[in-house]
Every structure is written in C-alpha cells, then in structure tokens.
Design a protein around this motif. Structure first.
Motif, PDB file in Angstrom:
ATOM      1  N   UNK A 131       2.263  13.703   4.281  1.00  0.00           N
ATOM      2  CA  UNK A 131       2.329  12.616   5.251  1.00  0.00           C
ATOM      3  C   UNK A 131       0.964  11.981   5.513  1.00  0.00           C
ATOM      4  N   UNK A 132      -0.108  12.752   5.331  1.00  0.00           N
ATOM      5  CA  UNK A 132      -1.438  12.156   5.482  1.00  0.00           C
ATOM      6  C   UNK A 132      -1.678  11.103   4.409  1.00  0.00           C
ATOM      7  N   UNK A 133      -1.126  11.313   3.216  1.00  0.00           N
ATOM      8  CA  UNK A 133      -1.280  10.336   2.148  1.00  0.00           C
ATOM      9  C   UNK A 133      -0.341   9.153   2.350  1.00  0.00           C
ATOM     10  N   UNK A 134       0.823   9.404   2.937  1.00  0.00           N
ATOM     11  CA  UNK A 134       1.730   8.308   3.287  1.00  0.00           C
ATOM     12  C   UNK A 134       1.078   7.382   4.309  1.00  0.00           C
ATOM     13  N   UNK A 145       4.213   4.339  -3.332  1.00  0.00           N
ATOM     14  CA  UNK A 145       5.510   3.693  -3.487  1.00  0.00           C
ATOM     15  C   UNK A 145       6.102   3.919  -4.871  1.00  0.00           C
ATOM     16  N   UNK A 146       5.258   3.845  -5.902  1.00  0.00           N
ATOM     17  CA  UNK A 146       5.752   4.090  -7.262  1.00  0.00           C
ATOM     18  C   UNK A 146       6.167   5.544  -7.426  1.00  0.00           C
ATOM     19  N   UNK A 147       5.311   6.448  -6.963  1.00  0.00           N
ATOM     20  CA  UNK A 147       5.611   7.876  -7.078  1.00  0.00           C
ATOM     21  C   UNK A 147       6.873   8.233  -6.300  1.00  0.00           C
ATOM     22  N   UNK A 148       7.020   7.693  -5.089  1.00  0.00           N
ATOM     23  CA  UNK A 148       8.193   7.987  -4.272  1.00  0.00           C
ATOM     24  C   UNK A 148       9.471   7.543  -4.971  1.00  0.00           C
ATOM     25  N   UNK A 153      14.376   9.349  -7.618  1.00  0.00           N
ATOM     26  CA  UNK A 153      15.272   9.360  -8.785  1.00  0.00           C
ATOM     27  C   UNK A 153      15.620  10.799  -9.162  1.00  0.00           C
ATOM     28  N   UNK A 154      14.606  11.670  -9.177  1.00  0.00           N
ATOM     29  CA  UNK A 154      14.847  13.087  -9.478  1.00  0.00           C
ATOM     30  C   UNK A 154      15.760  13.701  -8.427  1.00  0.00           C
ATOM     31  N   UNK A 155      15.484  13.394  -7.150  1.00  0.00           N
ATOM     32  CA  UNK A 155      16.294  13.944  -6.062  1.00  0.00           C
ATOM     33  C   UNK A 155      17.757  13.558  -6.212  1.00  0.00           C
ATOM     34  N   UNK A 156      18.003  12.305  -6.555  1.00  0.00           N
ATOM     35  CA  UNK A 156      19.379  11.835  -6.750  1.00  0.00           C
ATOM     36  C   UNK A 156      20.035  12.541  -7.924  1.00  0.00           C
ATOM     37  N   UNK A 204       7.632  13.318 -13.724  1.00  0.00           N
ATOM     38  CA  UNK A 204       6.974  14.224 -12.789  1.00  0.00           C
ATOM     39  C   UNK A 204       7.523  15.633 -12.976  1.00  0.00           C
ATOM     40  N   UNK A 205       6.872  16.404 -13.856  1.00  0.00           N
ATOM     41  CA  UNK A 205       7.392  17.724 -14.187  1.00  0.00           C
ATOM     42  C   UNK A 205       7.425  18.662 -12.982  1.00  0.00           C
ATOM     43  N   UNK A 206       6.420  18.575 -12.097  1.00  0.00           N
ATOM     44  CA  UNK A 206       6.392  19.474 -10.955  1.00  0.00           C
ATOM     45  C   UNK A 206       7.535  19.183  -9.981  1.00  0.00           C
ATOM     46  N   UNK A 207       7.913  17.921  -9.855  1.00  0.00           N
ATOM     47  CA  UNK A 207       9.001  17.578  -8.940  1.00  0.00           C
ATOM     48  C   UNK A 207      10.361  17.955  -9.518  1.00  0.00           C
TER      49      UNK A 207
END
Length: 310
Positions: A131-134, A145-148, A153-156, A204-207
């Motif tokens: 959230x500090x980066x947000x 915004x791009x990363x989110x 997409x991964x979450x969906x 994003x392999x970690x996500x």
C-alpha cells in the motif's frame, strides 16, 4: 530431499552482481543452507571461479523441456527462461522448499533457516499489498497500474476472491514444491498449458505461485513481510540516502538489500557496504554537488544569523 535450499538464477551478464550475492552468502549463511546456482551451460565456466565450494552450479538445460527459444510478450528469451527455471526447479527433486534470490540481492547479516521455515517445516510466504507503493504517485503512474492489471488477470484465472489489492510479492520468497506440483496438476494440465503459457497470460511468476498458494489450501498460508529490503526505483533509493537511516538500521528488519539492477547497473552503483557519499557520487553531477554545497552554506548562514539577532 532436503527441507530448504537457496536458488539463484543468473547468467554471464550478471556475473559481477551475482559475485556480490555469493560472497554475502558465504559470510552470512549461518545454517549452511545448500545453494544452487542455475545458469546457461555456456556460462558455467564463467561462474566456477566465483561460486566457491558451497555452491552447486547447474545448467539451466536440465530443465530444457520447459524453456523457450523465442521471445514473447515484449520479454527477452533470457528473461522468460529465468522465470521458467524458478517455476520448474522443484521438478529436479532437490528440495521441499527453495528460497529464490535475485542476483541483485546482497545479504547484510547472518540469517538462519528458521526465518524461512516454521517448526512444522512449512514455509513462511512473503505476501503484502504494497500500500505504500500504491500511495506513491510516481510508482502508481509508472508501474502499479500495469502490474495490477496483470496480477488481477492471474487472480481471475485462479479463482482468487480477495482481499484486494492482491497479496503477493515482487521477488525473493520461498517456493514450496507441493504447491507448485498441485498447480501443475490442477491449473496447467487441465488447460494443456506449459509453464510458458502462464507467462503468456501474465508475466509474473511469483504471483502465479502466491495466488495459487492462497487459493489451493495445499499448505498453511503463513504470510510475512519481505526478508529483502528492495529499492524499486532511483527516487526510492535516493530518499533512503537522504534519510538518517544506516545499514545497521536496515539490518534490524531485513536479512538483505536489493537495489534493483534495472537502474543500479547503468548507474554502476557500489555494494551495500559503500558509504552514502559513495552512492550519491554515482547519482549527482559536479554541478549538483556545487549547488548542494552552496545551498547548505546559505542554510547554515541563515540559521546562524537568526540566532545572533535574538
């Protein structure tokens, strides 16, 4: 299999910064956690002289079936393959868990296995909402915004239901082999996907790992804050250099530091043991130093003048 190893994926272009990381592991790996360095076969000789006896070098070609020979998604082949190695390393059957460290990490104090594994053998997982980066306008506009969008997409794709923003990490976390095997069986196999298809969907392999960890329930989810203090941008690093914080202050909270190579490399930044003045010398021009000195002199003169007039 052993319970925990360290995985470093590197290549000849990162030889110097990988050398820093390996030297720091030699100094601070208190529990002698086995370390594997994975590089292209053609780069192995370049790394032998810096690896030392405590590091086993593996050719990435041992995972050839998962690697790609052509770029996609605006990423280079090498960048794609380093992600694929991290996702598929468990298939070598070397460890139940592996701590993935980027080449631009330097460990800064002694660390033990207990920082990464709970007493029952399950790993702690770096899961944060950043959230500090947000709240940082520069990071929000340049990267968030791009990363989110990719992470959502991964979450969906994986059926993640919250909390939001998604809890994940940028790098430097522990991967668990059970979770990755479960993802291969339940996510990749039904879709007839390779690991590369994950990255074609969202790079994003970690996500992919972190979200499946939270969705699947394969092992207990034990969230923790990052072990590595990461400076994601020049402005973030400069803000730290301008603060009164020292390396000893950072050591209280973190095992290591990463000044990301996407800007540290072209700035030719020194190792973490360097002084703030040495770092600033890479950032500031001579004219900026002169202006800084003049501003400091004016500030000192003004404050002394005010005191003398009271």
């Amino acid at each position: 299999m052993t319970d925990l190893v360290i995985l470093i994926k590197s290549y000849r272009g990162d030889l110097e910064i990988a050398h820093r990381l390996l030297d720091s592991l030699t100094r601070y790996n208190s529990d002698s956690i086995p370390t594997y360095l994975v590089v292209p076969q053609s780069d192995i000789d370049s790394f032998r002289s810096i690896a030392g006896n405590s590091v086993e070098i593996l050719a990435e070609e041992q995972l050839q079936e998962h690697l790609v020979s052509e770029p996609f998604g605006g990423m280079t082949t090498g960048y794609i393959n380093q992600q694929l190695v991290k996702l598929s390393f468990w298939e070598l059957g070397l460890a139940d868990n592996y701590l993935v460290l980027d080449s631009d990490v330097e460990m800064i104090r002694p660390f033990a296995k207990s920082e990464f594994l709970a007493s029952d053998g399950h790993p702690y997982s770096v899961l944060t909402q950043d959230k500090d980066m947000l709240a940082d306008p520069q990071y929000y506009n340049d990267q968030w915004r791009t990363r989110e969008a990719w992470i959502n997409t991964i979450a969906t794709e994986l059926g993640y239901s919250g909390p939001w923003p998604v809890r994940t990490c940028h790098a430097n976390t522990v991967f668990n082999s059970e979770v990755l095997q479960d993802m291969k069986e339940k996510v990749l196999a039904p879709r007839r996907w390779a690991y590369s298809d994950l990255l074609k969907t969202a790079p994003y392999e970690f996500s992919w790992y972190n979200i499946w960890l939270q969705v699947s329930g394969v092992i207990p989810v034990r969230p923790c804050e990052p072990w590595i203090k990461t400076f994601h941008s020049e402005s973030e690093h400069l803000a730290f250099l301008a603060s009164p914080a020292t390396l000893d202050d950072v050591k209280r909270a973190y095992s290591g530091i990463s000044v990301q190579s996407n800007f540290a490399r072209y700035k030719d930044l020194p190792p973490t043991s360097a002084t703030k003045e040495e770092f600033l010398g890479k950032y500031l021009s001579y004219s900026e130093y002169v202006r800084l000195g003049l501003a400091k002199a004016r500030d000192t003169w003004t404050r002394r003048s005010r005191r003398s007039s009271r």
